[in-house]
Design a protein around this motif. Structure first.
Motif, PDB file in Angstrom:
ATOM      1  N   LYS A  50      -0.075  -1.723   4.297  1.00 23.63           N
ATOM      2  CA  LYS A  50      -0.949  -0.935   5.573  1.00 23.63           C
ATOM      3  C   LYS A  50      -2.200  -0.327   5.152  1.00 23.63           C
ATOM      4  O   LYS A  50      -2.272   0.080   4.148  1.00 23.63           O
ATOM      5  N   VAL A  51      -3.010  -0.075   6.116  1.00 23.24           N
ATOM      6  CA  VAL A  51      -3.918   0.932   6.008  1.00 23.24           C
ATOM      7  C   VAL A  51      -3.559   1.818   7.164  1.00 23.24           C
ATOM      8  O   VAL A  51      -3.590   1.635   8.359  1.00 23.24           O
ATOM      9  N   TYR A  52      -4.186   3.259   6.802  1.00 19.16           N
ATOM     10  CA  TYR A  52      -3.907   4.290   7.705  1.00 19.16           C
ATOM     11  C   TYR A  52      -5.127   4.956   8.268  1.00 19.16           C
ATOM     12  O   TYR A  52      -6.101   5.064   7.715  1.00 19.16           O
ATOM     13  N   ILE A  53      -5.037   4.871   9.612  1.00 19.86           N
ATOM     14  CA  ILE A  53      -6.478   5.584  10.191  1.00 19.86           C
ATOM     15  C   ILE A  53      -6.147   6.841  10.784  1.00 19.86           C
ATOM     16  O   ILE A  53      -5.151   6.940  11.580  1.00 19.86           O
ATOM     17  N   TYR A  54      -6.901   7.655  10.438  1.00 17.31           N
ATOM     18  CA  TYR A  54      -6.826   9.135  11.343  1.00 17.31           C
ATOM     19  C   TYR A  54      -7.511   8.981  12.667  1.00 17.31           C
ATOM     20  O   TYR A  54      -8.590   9.005  12.606  1.00 17.31           O
ATOM     21  N   ASP A  55      -6.788   8.693  13.744  1.00 22.82           N
ATOM     22  CA  ASP A  55      -7.416   8.549  14.868  1.00 22.82           C
ATOM     23  C   ASP A  55      -7.484   9.705  15.639  1.00 22.82           C
ATOM     24  O   ASP A  55      -7.765   9.729  17.029  1.00 22.82           O
ATOM     25  N   GLY A  56      -7.398  10.920  15.209  1.00 22.77           N
ATOM     26  CA  GLY A  56      -7.800  12.327  15.758  1.00 22.77           C
ATOM     27  C   GLY A  56      -6.746  13.137  16.366  1.00 22.77           C
ATOM     28  O   GLY A  56      -5.544  12.743  16.060  1.00 22.77           O
ATOM     29  N   LEU A  57      -6.983  13.707  17.318  1.00 21.08           N
ATOM     30  CA  LEU A  57      -6.232  14.699  17.917  1.00 21.08           C
ATOM     31  C   LEU A  57      -5.654  14.262  19.363  1.00 21.08           C
ATOM     32  O   LEU A  57      -6.095  13.689  19.981  1.00 21.08           O
ATOM     33  N   TYR A  58      -4.090  14.707  19.292  1.00 21.05           N
ATOM     34  CA  TYR A  58      -3.601  14.014  20.634  1.00 21.05           C
ATOM     35  C   TYR A  58      -2.774  15.253  21.189  1.00 21.05           C
ATOM     36  O   TYR A  58      -2.352  16.418  20.350  1.00 21.05           O
ATOM     37  N   ASN A  94       0.898  -1.058  -0.025  1.00 18.60           N
ATOM     38  CA  ASN A  94       0.087   0.220   0.110  1.00 18.60           C
ATOM     39  C   ASN A  94       0.750   1.252   0.067  1.00 18.60           C
ATOM     40  O   ASN A  94       0.420   2.085   0.445  1.00 18.60           O
ATOM     41  N   GLY A  95       1.854   1.315  -0.440  1.00 16.22           N
ATOM     42  CA  GLY A  95       2.854   2.473  -0.669  1.00 16.22           C
ATOM     43  C   GLY A  95       3.464   2.885   0.696  1.00 16.22           C
ATOM     44  O   GLY A  95       4.243   3.922   0.283  1.00 16.22           O
ATOM     45  N   ASP A  96       3.554   2.386   1.712  1.00 12.52           N
ATOM     46  CA  ASP A  96       4.359   2.669   2.766  1.00 12.52           C
ATOM     47  C   ASP A  96       5.789   2.151   2.721  1.00 12.52           C
ATOM     48  O   ASP A  96       5.891   0.907   2.454  1.00 12.52           O
ATOM     49  N   VAL A  97       6.695   3.027   2.534  1.00 14.78           N
ATOM     50  CA  VAL A  97       8.304   2.516   2.344  1.00 14.78           C
ATOM     51  C   VAL A  97       8.826   2.359   3.494  1.00 14.78           C
ATOM     52  O   VAL A  97      10.029   3.022   3.549  1.00 14.78           O
ATOM     53  N   GLY A  98       8.405   2.064   4.581  1.00 14.99           N
ATOM     54  CA  GLY A  98       9.074   1.878   6.004  1.00 14.99           C
ATOM     55  C   GLY A  98       9.965   0.677   6.064  1.00 14.99           C
ATOM     56  O   GLY A  98      11.024   0.525   5.434  1.00 14.99           O
ATOM     57  N   SER A  99       9.417  -0.364   6.677  1.00 10.75           N
ATOM     58  CA  SER A  99      10.432  -1.400   6.817  1.00 10.75           C
ATOM     59  C   SER A  99      10.517  -2.366   5.645  1.00 10.75           C
ATOM     60  O   SER A  99      11.442  -3.205   5.471  1.00 10.75           O
ATOM     61  N   SER A 100       9.717  -2.199   4.680  1.00 12.94           N
ATOM     62  CA  SER A 100       9.817  -3.011   3.272  1.00 12.94           C
ATOM     63  C   SER A 100      10.647  -2.232   2.125  1.00 12.94           C
ATOM     64  O   SER A 100      10.358  -2.614   1.280  1.00 12.94           O
ATOM     65  N   ASP A 147     -11.458   8.102   9.442  1.00 13.97           N
ATOM     66  CA  ASP A 147     -11.382   7.991   7.985  1.00 13.97           C
ATOM     67  C   ASP A 147     -10.030   6.903   7.797  1.00 13.97           C
ATOM     68  O   ASP A 147      -9.069   7.120   8.470  1.00 13.97           O
ATOM     69  N   ILE A 148     -10.181   6.348   6.641  1.00  9.34           N
ATOM     70  CA  ILE A 148      -8.769   5.406   6.377  1.00  9.34           C
ATOM     71  C   ILE A 148      -8.495   5.483   4.977  1.00  9.34           C
ATOM     72  O   ILE A 148      -9.122   6.226   3.931  1.00  9.34           O
ATOM     73  N   PHE A 149      -7.051   5.353   4.751  1.00  6.02           N
ATOM     74  CA  PHE A 149      -6.427   5.684   3.678  1.00  6.02           C
ATOM     75  C   PHE A 149      -5.405   4.438   3.406  1.00  6.02           C
ATOM     76  O   PHE A 149      -4.854   3.767   4.193  1.00  6.02           O
ATOM     77  N   ASN A 162       0.196  22.339  21.923  1.00  8.81           N
ATOM     78  CA  ASN A 162      -0.851  22.375  20.489  1.00  8.81           C
ATOM     79  C   ASN A 162      -1.215  21.000  20.284  1.00  8.81           C
ATOM     80  O   ASN A 162      -0.543  20.003  20.609  1.00  8.81           O
ATOM     81  N   ASP A 163      -2.540  20.963  19.622  1.00 10.57           N
ATOM     82  CA  ASP A 163      -2.897  19.584  19.122  1.00 10.57           C
ATOM     83  C   ASP A 163      -2.263  18.978  18.015  1.00 10.57           C
ATOM     84  O   ASP A 163      -1.679  19.681  17.272  1.00 10.57           O
ATOM     85  N   ILE A 164      -1.937  17.654  17.869  1.00 11.25           N
ATOM     86  CA  ILE A 164      -1.194  17.131  17.063  1.00 11.25           C
ATOM     87  C   ILE A 164      -2.091  15.830  16.561  1.00 11.25           C
ATOM     88  O   ILE A 164      -2.618  15.212  16.764  1.00 11.25           O
ATOM     89  N   ARG A 165      -2.351  15.881  14.968  1.00  8.71           N
ATOM     90  CA  ARG A 165      -3.056  14.920  14.207  1.00  8.71           C
ATOM     91  C   ARG A 165      -2.102  13.688  14.381  1.00  8.71           C
ATOM     92  O   ARG A 165      -0.849  13.493  14.156  1.00  8.71           O
ATOM     93  N   VAL A 166      -2.904  12.285  14.656  1.00  4.88           N
ATOM     94  CA  VAL A 166      -2.161  11.010  14.767  1.00  4.88           C
ATOM     95  C   VAL A 166      -2.891  10.283  13.613  1.00  4.88           C
ATOM     96  O   VAL A 166      -4.047  10.014  13.716  1.00  4.88           O
ATOM     97  N   MET A 167      -1.919   9.500  12.870  1.00  7.12           N
ATOM     98  CA  MET A 167      -2.370   8.471  11.950  1.00  7.12           C
ATOM     99  C   MET A 167      -1.713   7.282  12.181  1.00  7.12           C
ATOM    100  O   MET A 167      -0.421   7.266  12.729  1.00  7.12           O
ATOM    101  N   ARG A 168      -2.444   6.058  12.653  1.00  4.44           N
ATOM    102  CA  ARG A 168      -1.899   4.779  12.859  1.00  4.44           C
ATOM    103  C   ARG A 168      -1.984   3.852  11.383  1.00  4.44           C
ATOM    104  O   ARG A 168      -2.794   3.685  11.286  1.00  4.44           O
TER     105      ARG A 168
END
Length: 704
Positions: free
Chosen positions: A373-381, A115-121, A267-269, A356-362
């Motif tokens: 991977k699927v990226y979830i917008y989990d809101g503000l932290y 899914n285009g995540d270029v982290g560990s792979s 929302d997911i991406f 300040n609030d920080i947006r978190v995607m998991r």
């Protein structure tokens, strides 16, 4: 002493002159050939045994030598080859029968990083660049993951610039991605650009942006898959995103703190570039996004968003707390090192002090494609604490404790709950039946009611397939395809592909590749196997669904799994009836489970050509009142997340027409699946309009 090495001679041991430069060809142009059994002595070999001779696959061949399969050629072609070999600049033109063997490049290694995540792979090519794969596409590139600007800009160098890829037939691909994009952009409803031009984003602007991206990405994927060579093709997801950013087709282009207009928590991406397009997270690779903020005459970086996708040692077990690891500490040339308090790391520390609030995607593993991977917008932290500790590699890393702001809708916790249900660590509350289908489907469908005391829907017989007792004659005779091993991209001789405009209906991951009105799948007349990728809607359910009790719409349908845009969900099963029977049921007010293809269906309003109902080959009426599948529970919505398409499964004896449902956009788990029931031009006798309870801002107030 100079040796004369002829084509049919072998040098004596130890007599080879290494100072000579031989005319060596790349190994991919050579095939082994051996003496013909009918003339075993045609080649001289002083040392005994059959010599090994290399020639071009197209010839010319030595006397007594025959080519191996699949390089059979006719005698006429052989003579032409020998003639051209003696003519300067002569080209071999094959005239023999073309082998129907599947090209080697059709069998590809299973992709990593789907899914285009270029982290560990991530891997490296011989030039030091990186390679990533998505849907079977490979792009050699070199990316600066974080250049210190925090604006998400990165450099990319193609390892194959200037090369023209060739299709299966050997023809060069003339597809220009920018020209394809311009054609698609021209077909967009002008009102869409009015929405996108607004300074503040909206739900419509986000929806339109992602839909245009999906259409462009899939079209580029179709073209490149058909034209790619053995080395692979560039990733259409990155191309589509880059073209849209260049053209300014995006939402929320201005970077800001806090919530993003039009993006909802949960929302997911499926691609990092999607986060960029909607304004959630600007860097396409770096995990920390930040901007400079002027405070007390000094400018300091403040974080606006982070992506936690498993590339570092993050602790994600607690649903409301995230222990996030800082960036850096890995140098390509010198290896690992201590992380430094700079760039994103400094921005996170400053944000802790400023509050300040920080947006978190998991980023979570995509269960349908475990390498992605699927990226979830989990809101503000908010960042509550920070410290330094030693990582597993022995070097110091920064740790940040982020706590979720209260009062936000559940997002990541929904995924955690589903995981617990799946692993039997927690029961699914309200279960009436663990499998509504009674094993008629490969995957159980749970029946759940946690709203009231209703014990279940009215009795019906579960049937996963469509029953047509009086099939009509086909519009035209069709013998089916002869793709024994399955239909392959670029096989222009496949009649099923010809009906779909020269392309396969689905991508390698089973995603609907085009929004055309009618989908032509392989059918009973075709010789391809059930696993052929042009038979996606024929394999039954592939996602975990549940039928649940809604608060005000009776029973509904939703999924435990995330559903990617373009994914096949189910078909509308039941009994095919004629128009007379439809009017009879309507007169008895028993039309709640009738699918009528002649109604006016509001399709995707982003493309004017898609506002019309699909051009179905012939009217189709299906009743699922007494017999049907999960589709009978799918409710109406004036802003649906599912659309239907007529699917023709090719058959020479009868018209095999079905109705299949596909996801319009990415659908998070436990979100209700809905489609537009459509409207009729004039109500039949006894038929009444029904009040709509979809709750959409675009609700028409009724449906019929």
């Amino acid at each position: 002493m100079e040796h004369n090495f002829g084509q049919h001679s072998v040098p004596a041991p130890g007599s080879f002159d290494k100072s000579r430069v031989l005319n060596i060809k790349p190994i991919r142009t050579l095939v082994p050939v051996f003496p013909s059994p009918s003339n075993p002595s045609s080649l001289s070999n002083p040392n005994g045994g059959a010599p090994f001779v290399c020639v071009s696959p197209s010839g010319p061949y030595p006397t007594g030598v025959e080519p191996l399969y699949p390089f059979f050629v006719s005698p006429e072609s052989q003579r032409l080859s020998e003639k051209n070999a003696q003519t300067p600049g002569g080209r071999h033109v094959p005239t023999g029968p073309i082998s129907n063997a599947v090209p080697i490049n059709s069998f590809r290694t299973p992709t990593r990083d789907t899914n285009g995540d270029v982290g560990s792979s991530r891997g490296k090519n011989k030039n030091g660049g990186q390679f990533t794969e998505e849907d079977g596409y490979v792009e050699m590139n070199e990316v600066d993951a974080d250049d210190g600007t925090g604006d998400g800009s990165h450099k990319r160098k193609s390892g194959r610039q200037g090369r023209k890829s060739k299709g299966a037939g050997g023809a060069s691909s003339n597809a220009n991605p920018e020209a394809v994009a311009n054609d698609i952009f021209k077909s967009i409803n002008p009102l869409v650009f009015d929405v996108l031009s607004q300074p503040d984003g909206s739900r419509d602007s986000v929806t339109y942006t992602l839909l245009v991206y999906e259409v462009l990405k899939r079209k580029l994927g179709q073209l490149e898959e058909t034209a790619r060579d053995i080395a692979g093709a560039k990733r259409p997801d990155l191309k589509a995103g880059a073209l849209m950013l260049t053209k300014g087709i995006r939402a929320n282009s201005k970077k800001s703190f806090g919530a993003v207009s039009g993006v909802e928590i949960g929302d997911i991406f499926y691609f990092r570039i999607e986060l960029c397009l909607v304004g959630l997270h600007a860097p396409s690779m770096a995990g920390i996004d930040y901007i400079g903020s002027k405070i007390s005459q000094e400018e300091e970086p403040l974080a606006v968003s982070i992506v936690s996708s498993g590339g570092y040692e993050d602790n994600v077990e607690d649903g409301d707390v995230l222990i996030y690891t800082g960036q850096g500490g890995a140098n390509k040339e010198k290896g690992a090192s201590d992380q430094k308090l700079e760039r994103g790391n400094l921005a996170l520390e400053k944000s802790m002090h400023r509050g300040n609030d920080i947006r978190v995607m998991r980023g979570l593993t995509d269960l349908a494609h475990p390498t992605g991977k699927v990226y979830i917008y989990d809101g503000l932290y908010k960042i509550q604490n920070t410290w330094v500790e030693k990582a597993k590699n022995g070097f110091n890393v920064f740790k940040y404790k982020l706590v979720r702001c209260p009062g936000q809708p559940a997002a990541y916790m929904i995924w955690k709950s589903i995981q617990q249900w799946t692993e039997k660590k927690a029961p699914r509350t309200g279960v009436i039946l663990p499998d509504l289908t009674s094993s008629a489907e490969k995957i159980p469908v749970c029946l759940v009611n946690d709203v009231d005391d209703e014990k279940g829907p009215a009795y019906f017989t579960y049937s996963p397939t469509l029953k047509n007792l009086k099939p009509t004659a086909p519009m035209e005779s069709f013998a089916g395809c002869s793709c024994i091993g399955g239909c392959q991209p670029g096989n222009h001789n496949c009649p099923c592909m010809q009906k779909n405009g020269g392309y396969l209906s689905y991508s390698a991951m089973g995603i609907l590749a085009d929004l055309k009105s009618v989908v032509y799948e392989c059918g009973p007349s075709c010789q391809c196997p059930p696993t052929c990728r042009n038979r996606v809607s024929q394999g039954g359910l592939k996602i975990r669904l549940e039928v649940f009790r809604t608060k005000d719409k009776g029973w509904g349908l939703r999924s435990w799994d995330p559903i990617r845009a373009g994914t096949f969900i189910c078909e509308y099963a039941g009994e095919v009836i004629d128009n007379a029977r439809v009017e009879e049921l309507v007169g008895e007010n028993e039309d709640d489970y009738i699918f009528d293809s002649t109604r006016i269906y509001q399709q995707l309003d982003i493309f004017p050509s898609d506002t019309e109902a699909p051009k179905i080959p012939s009217p189709l009426y299906i009743t699922a009142k007494n017999e049907g599948n999960v589709a009978r529970f799918m409710n109406h919505s004036c802003s649906p997340n599912v659309l239907w398409r007529p699917v023709v499964r090719e058959n020479k004896n009868e018209s095999d027409l079905h109705v299949a449902f596909y996801a319009i956009r990415h659908i998070p788990p436990m979100m209700e699946l809905t489609y537009d029931y459509g409207t009729v031009l004039s109500l039949k006798a006894g038929q009444k309009k029904k009040k709509c309870s979809c709750g959409s801002v675009k609700c028409r107030g009724y449906f019929c």
